[in-house]
Design an enzyme around this catalytic site. Structure first.
Site, PDB file in Angstrom:
ATOM      1  N   HIS A 112       0.825  -1.227   0.000  1.00  0.00           N
ATOM      2  CA  HIS A 112       0.000   0.000   0.000  1.00  0.00           C
ATOM      3  C   HIS A 112       0.854   1.270   0.000  1.00  0.00           C
ATOM      4  O   HIS A 112       0.317   2.368  -0.094  1.00  0.00           O
ATOM      5  CB  HIS A 112      -0.929   0.039   1.222  1.00  0.00           C
ATOM      6  CG  HIS A 112      -1.956  -1.053   1.236  1.00  0.00           C
ATOM      7  ND1 HIS A 112      -2.821  -1.267   0.187  1.00  0.00           N
ATOM      8  CD2 HIS A 112      -2.252  -1.994   2.168  1.00  0.00           C
ATOM      9  CE1 HIS A 112      -3.611  -2.300   0.475  1.00  0.00           C
ATOM     10  NE2 HIS A 112      -3.280  -2.765   1.663  1.00  0.00           N
ATOM     11  N   ASP A 154      -3.029 -10.450  -2.417  1.00  0.00           N
ATOM     12  CA  ASP A 154      -3.597  -9.940  -1.158  1.00  0.00           C
ATOM     13  C   ASP A 154      -5.029  -9.487  -1.458  1.00  0.00           C
ATOM     14  O   ASP A 154      -5.315  -9.006  -2.555  1.00  0.00           O
ATOM     15  CB  ASP A 154      -2.753  -8.760  -0.659  1.00  0.00           C
ATOM     16  CG  ASP A 154      -3.179  -8.267   0.711  1.00  0.00           C
ATOM     17  OD1 ASP A 154      -2.492  -8.594   1.692  1.00  0.00           O
ATOM     18  OD2 ASP A 154      -4.199  -7.539   0.800  1.00  0.00           O
ATOM     19  N   HIS A 156      -6.612  -7.011  -0.504  1.00  0.00           N
ATOM     20  CA  HIS A 156      -6.701  -5.563  -0.732  1.00  0.00           C
ATOM     21  C   HIS A 156      -5.872  -5.202  -1.973  1.00  0.00           C
ATOM     22  O   HIS A 156      -4.840  -5.812  -2.224  1.00  0.00           O
ATOM     23  CB  HIS A 156      -6.153  -4.800   0.477  1.00  0.00           C
ATOM     24  CG  HIS A 156      -6.829  -5.156   1.769  1.00  0.00           C
ATOM     25  ND1 HIS A 156      -6.311  -6.092   2.626  1.00  0.00           N
ATOM     26  CD2 HIS A 156      -7.976  -4.697   2.321  1.00  0.00           C
ATOM     27  CE1 HIS A 156      -7.123  -6.205   3.676  1.00  0.00           C
ATOM     28  NE2 HIS A 156      -8.133  -5.370   3.515  1.00  0.00           N
ATOM     29  N   ASP A 241      -5.216 -12.692   3.424  1.00  0.00           N
ATOM     30  CA  ASP A 241      -6.366 -12.117   4.125  1.00  0.00           C
ATOM     31  C   ASP A 241      -7.682 -12.289   3.376  1.00  0.00           C
ATOM     32  O   ASP A 241      -8.721 -11.835   3.857  1.00  0.00           O
ATOM     33  CB  ASP A 241      -6.117 -10.634   4.486  1.00  0.00           C
ATOM     34  CG  ASP A 241      -5.401  -9.869   3.396  1.00  0.00           C
ATOM     35  OD1 ASP A 241      -5.219 -10.421   2.292  1.00  0.00           O
ATOM     36  OD2 ASP A 241      -5.020  -8.711   3.631  1.00  0.00           O
TER      37      ASP A 241
END
Ligand SMILES: [Zn+2]
Length: 333
Positions: A112, A154, A156, A241
């Site tokens: 991120h 991931d 996200h 996740d």
């Protein structure tokens, strides 16, 4: 890995590594521990190739205090930068030398973190300080490899990595929960790169409650895309996740998807660095284990979970198929 400890309860903490490594030990995977002293100046030099100098200086400034808040999700302690630089520099150096897949169990995560911290208008930098996937790309580039691919699975969107290489001819395939429904609210299918990078970015999106059935169908298209691209080097942002009940998302992925991801990466037979991104509970045990079973070619049959909203199945597959076909034309020809 004992550095960078949150003051209060926080999903990104040293306990993650212990949970993961304990499981690997039990399953008979060889875990190699690396202890090193980071060369901060060298790490800063490499970091300044993908991050703004002002951003690195800002992190340095914060790290003089015992505890700082970068944003609502991201904390920084007095020893955080030491760990962040170590992970960053180790990612770079592993890429310089490795010839087979290496799974680098590391923290803090990095995908991120964009050029200047928050990327693509995300509200925070989601536990990330320096972009380790970015460091890996630099390592592969510095050894003369040019056909580089990044897979980010991931749950996200890897908005930092996407921002950093958005105008470069690096194939980026990012599989994530639909940005309308999950942090960092970036990574829409229509975003396929710009400039030199146009047509090299695939943002593959999954609605809440997507199960293995849909994910596996999309993965088989991803496999074809990557085989066609035939990367000389592969960077994997491995987040676990999206695993059912890992805690931070609404996908329903289980062993079947993570095993398939591992198998896909194994099949590409490229120098590969797999970096740990997210994964906060069950993903770190069942997710990682099944992923490594796929990566190492262990034969295990996992049952595929079903997507809860059956009426959305074909639509999710179609949206991602469209994206992959668009990328295919440009990235492979
Ligand atoms: Zn994540």
């Amino acid at each position: 890995m004992t550095k960078h400890v949150p003051l209060e309860k926080h999903p990104e903490n040293p306990g993650r590594i212990k949970v993961l490594v304990d499981r690997l030990d039990k399953q008979g995977f060889r875990v190699e521990y690396v202890s090193r002293n980071v060369d901060v100046q060298e790490a800063q030099k490499i970091a300044s190739r993908i991050h703004a100098r002002g951003y690195i200086q800002y992190l340095e400034k914060l790290s003089r205090y015992n505890y700082s808040i970068v944003d609502e999700d991201t904390y920084l302690t007095i020893d955080s930068m030491e760990l962040a630089y170590t992970t960053f520099q180790t990612s770079y150096e592993l890429a310089l030398s490795l010839n087979e897949p290496v799974f680098y169990v590391s923290r803090p995560p990095g995908h991120h973190a964009g050029r200047g911290g928050k990327a693509m208008r995300a509200p925070s930098q989601g536990f990330c300080l320096l972009n380790n996937a970015g460091a890996t790309v630099l390592g592969f580039k510095d050894r003369g490899l040019t056909r580089i691919a990044i897979i980010d699975f991931d749950v996200h969107h890897g908005n930092g990595t996407m921002e950093i290489f958005y105008d470069e001819k690096i194939l980026q395939v990012d599989l994530h929960q639909h940005p309308d429904t999950l942090y960092p609210y970036t990574g829409y299918p229509f975003e396929i790169g710009e400039g030199e990078g146009y047509g090299f970015k695939a943002n593959l999106v999954f609605n809440p409650f997507t199960g293995d059935d849909v994910y596996l169908r999309v993965l088989s298209m991803v496999q074809e895309l990557l085989e066609g691209f035939n990367p000389e080097a592969l960077v994997v942002s491995a987040g676990f996740d999206g695993f059912l009940n890992d805690g931070l998302s609404d996908l329903r992925l289980t062993e079947a998807s993570y095993e398939a991801l591992g198998r896909l990466i194994r099949g590409l037979e490229a120098p590969t660095l797999i970096i740990l991104e997210g994964g906060y509970s069950v993903g770190l045990t069942r997710g990682v284990e099944s992923f490594l079973n796929g990566l190492t070619g262990r034969e295990v049959n996992y049952a595929a979970s079903k997507t809860l909203r059956a009426t959305e199945v074909e639509e999710i597959v179609r949206i991602n198929e469209k994206t992959i076909l668009k990328i295919r034309k440009k990235a492979i020809g």
